[in-house]
Each structure stands twice: as structure tokens, then as C-alpha cells.
Enzyme design. Structure first.
Site, PDB file in Angstrom:
ATOM      1  N   ARG A  98       0.744  -1.231  -0.072  1.00 36.77           N
ATOM      2  CA  ARG A  98      -0.140  -0.127  -0.109  1.00 36.77           C
ATOM      3  C   ARG A  98       0.825   1.358   0.016  1.00 36.77           C
ATOM      4  NH1 ARG A  98      -5.011   0.180   3.868  1.00 36.77           N
ATOM      5  NH2 ARG A  98      -3.374   0.725   5.245  1.00 36.77           N
ATOM      6  N   ASP A  99       2.214   1.245  -0.224  1.00 40.51           N
ATOM      7  CA  ASP A  99       2.973   2.480  -0.163  1.00 40.51           C
ATOM      8  C   ASP A  99       4.128   2.244  -1.210  1.00 40.51           C
ATOM      9  OD1 ASP A  99       3.275   5.061   0.162  1.00 40.51           O
ATOM     10  OD2 ASP A  99       4.535   4.957   1.985  1.00 40.51           O
ATOM     11  N   LEU A 100       4.223   1.680  -2.167  1.00 45.76           N
ATOM     12  CA  LEU A 100       5.051   1.283  -2.947  1.00 45.76           C
ATOM     13  C   LEU A 100       5.669   2.288  -3.729  1.00 45.76           C
ATOM     14  CD1 LEU A 100       4.461  -2.371  -4.437  1.00 45.76           C
ATOM     15  CD2 LEU A 100       6.233  -1.577  -2.748  1.00 45.76           C
TER      16      LEU A 100
END
Length: 244
Positions: A98-100
């Protein structure tokens, strides 16, 4: 104090779950949690991970600002394959990152792991299930430049496809040395839509001209499958690893 495996009574529930998640992860392309330190005086928390000398953002910036030279295509392929390999491991174990983004992908320096990349920063990672429970209560996820369309449109239920959109954005950035979409977060309104100052509209301009790839080539085909608007049709990490 507990034994360091999430069972300590002094640890809040969220910390126990987070620590357990990180300790269970074991893959060559995912950062490894080495230890957890808690200062009980002020309840500050320190997580010790593998040491990495660089991250992907530094690599991109070095090529753009210092070398003024594109990243070698074979290096891009290696970086992308490793990223997909680590992500496939996470998704296979029901974990959405969820935060690449480039700054959350570590690049190992000198030593036996030289050139290996590792997915890091699991502060927004969650274990998901089928059927999915609403994840919107967890707040905003994914840095705006790498945020999938379904998140921009306020989806309450989403899947690991949000990570694959981010990988597509990273793939394009490795090719061009600049972010594909540069959006501005709309913080002054609860409206789920974002003030998206998109410099490049690939529907009109043609994505292949932006990333300088042959439109009928396998690299462009892979990128376009990652940047599929419909998350149900977007390529998975497992499928991408098998792509030509």
C-alpha cells in the site's frame, strides 16, 4: 517485557500485529526485521532492519542529475523482476504493501547482496482476506504519485492490484527518470477525488511515446497491463513474472 515476538503485555495490540507481520516475512527481495527496541521511558519504538546503502529513488536521481543518462535496460529489467518477485511473495501471503514508491525500495551496496533490491517500509501494509473487509477506515494509502485510480475515486474495497499500479508507475519512472504522474493531495476537502495535476495524459499523448518503448514490444505490453484502469483486469505480480 515480552520475548520480542509480539507477546509482551506492554505492547499495544497494533504493535504486536505489526511486529508479528514483519517477523513472519522472509524473502530475499523483502527487507528483514532484525530486532525491535522499545524505550519504556517515553514509549518510543525503534525497528532495526537490514542495512542498505541506497534506495531506488537515489538511483533514479543519480542517473537523472549526475549522469544525465538513462538506466541500462538490463538493469531496469533486473530491478523490475526483483521488485515483482518480492511483491509476489507478499501477495501470496495475503499482504498488501500500500505504499510502493522508489524511496521505499532499498538497493543493497557492496557485499554478497550487491545489486539486490528489497521492498521496505511496511508502515501502511495490511493483511487482507477474501472476501475483503473494508480497508478505507485505515486512512489514505499510497503516495499520491503512485496511487491507483480506484483509490483516487474513493474505493472502500480494493485489492493487491493497487500495488501493481504503483509498480507500473515505478517501471515508467525507471525508463524516463521522472515520475509518470505528479499529483497534488487534496487535503482541504473530504471529497475522495484528488486535484490531480497530471503533466502527462497518456490516453491522449500515447504512453509508448512518453516511456520511449515500441508500442508492440513486450516491455510496453507489460507496462500497459500494469497501468490498466480496471483493477480486475490489471496484471498480477505472479502473471508479470511470467511475462515475456
Amino acid at each position: 517485557m515480552g520475548d520480542g515476538r509480539g507477546g509482551g503485555s506492554n505492547r499495544p495490540a497494533w504493535l504486536q500485529q505489526y511486529e508479528l507481520l514483519l517477523r513472519e516475512i522472509n524473502h530475499e527481495n523483502v527487507v528483514k526485521l532484525v530486532n525491535v527496541h522499545i524505550n519504556h521511558a517515553d514509549m518510543s519504538l525503534y525497528l532495526a532492519f537490514d542495512y542498505a546503502e541506497h534506495d531506488l529513488y537515489e538511483v533514479i536521481r543519480h542517473h537523472r542529475e549526475k549522469l544525465n543518462l538513462s538506466i541500462n535496460q538490463y538493469t531496469v529489467k533486473s530491478l523490475l523482476w526483483q521488485l515483482l518477485n518480492g511483491l509476489n511473495y507478499l501477495h501470496s501471503n495475503w499482504i498488501i504493501h500500500r505504499d510502493l514508491k522508489p524511496s521505499n525500495i532499498l538497493v543493497m551496496g557492496e557485499g554478497e547482496e550487491h545489486g539486490i533490491i528489497k521492498i521496505a517500509d511496511f508502515g501502511l501494509a495490511r493483511i487482507y482476506q477474501a472476501p475483503l473487509k473494508p480497508l478505507s477506515d485505515n486512512g489514505v494509502v499510497v503516495t499520491i504519485w503512485y496511487r491507483a485510480p480506484e483509490l483516487l475515486l474513493g474505493a472502500k474495497h480494493y485489492t493487491s492490484a493497487v500495488d501493481m499500479w504503483a509498480v507500473g508507475c515505478i517501471f515508467a519512472e525507471l525508463l524516463t527518470l521522472k515520475p509518470l504522474f505528479q499529483g497534488v493531495e487534496a487535503k482541504a476537502t473530504p471529497n475522495p477525488f484528488q486535484v490531480w495535476a497530471v503533466a502527462l495524459s497518456y490516453e491522449n499523448t500515447g504512453l509508448h511515446t512518453i516511456v520511449h518503448l515500441p508500442q508492440k514490444g513486450p516491455a510496453f505490453d507489460l507496462l500497459s497491463r500494469m497501468l490498466e484502469y480496471d483493477p480486475r483486469k490489471r496484471i498480477t505480480a505472479a502473471q508479470a513474472l511470467e511475462h515475456e
